[in-house]
Design a protein around this motif. Sequence first.
Motif, PDB file in Angstrom:
ATOM      1  N   GLY A  18       0.813  -1.205   0.000  1.00 48.31           N
ATOM      2  CA  GLY A  18       0.000   0.000   0.000  1.00 48.31           C
ATOM      3  C   GLY A  18       0.845   1.252   0.000  1.00 48.31           C
ATOM      4  N   ASN A  43      -2.022   5.556   7.146  1.00 50.59           N
ATOM      5  CA  ASN A  43      -3.277   5.852   6.454  1.00 50.59           C
ATOM      6  C   ASN A  43      -3.994   7.035   7.120  1.00 50.59           C
ATOM      7  N   ASN A  71      -2.310  -6.665   5.221  1.00 52.75           N
ATOM      8  CA  ASN A  71      -1.257  -5.760   4.766  1.00 52.75           C
ATOM      9  C   ASN A  71      -0.256  -5.414   5.861  1.00 52.75           C
TER      10      ASN A  71
END
Length: 116
Positions: A18, A43, A71
């Motif tokens: 990511g 994030n 992840n």
Amino acid sequence: MANKIHVKKDDNVVVISGKDKGSKGKVIKTNPENGRVFVEGVNMTKKHLKAKNQTAPSGIVDREGSIDASNVMLICPKCGKATRVAYKVNEDGSKNRVCKKCGEVIDTVKKASKGE
């Protein structure tokens, strides 16, 4: 989705895919029903807050968004490497999380029940 997550609150993890790949942080919150975790500093999203009363300020705050549990990888506290997690059941019925790389016990997940 998944009802079990290989990490839990206060574990140190590294993001393996990511936009935040390579970031390390502590798990703040888990959501096993959706298979997602909240990791400290990963994030980051902006949340617009409305003032609830005249003394509470309104504004825009940064906070962590959720990422999929697949992840992230657990960082072993003993060897310091990102690792998968194995589970070992003891004779007394207790269950331990074990590092796949060094074989050390990370912590006890389920303690043995007393009684029967």
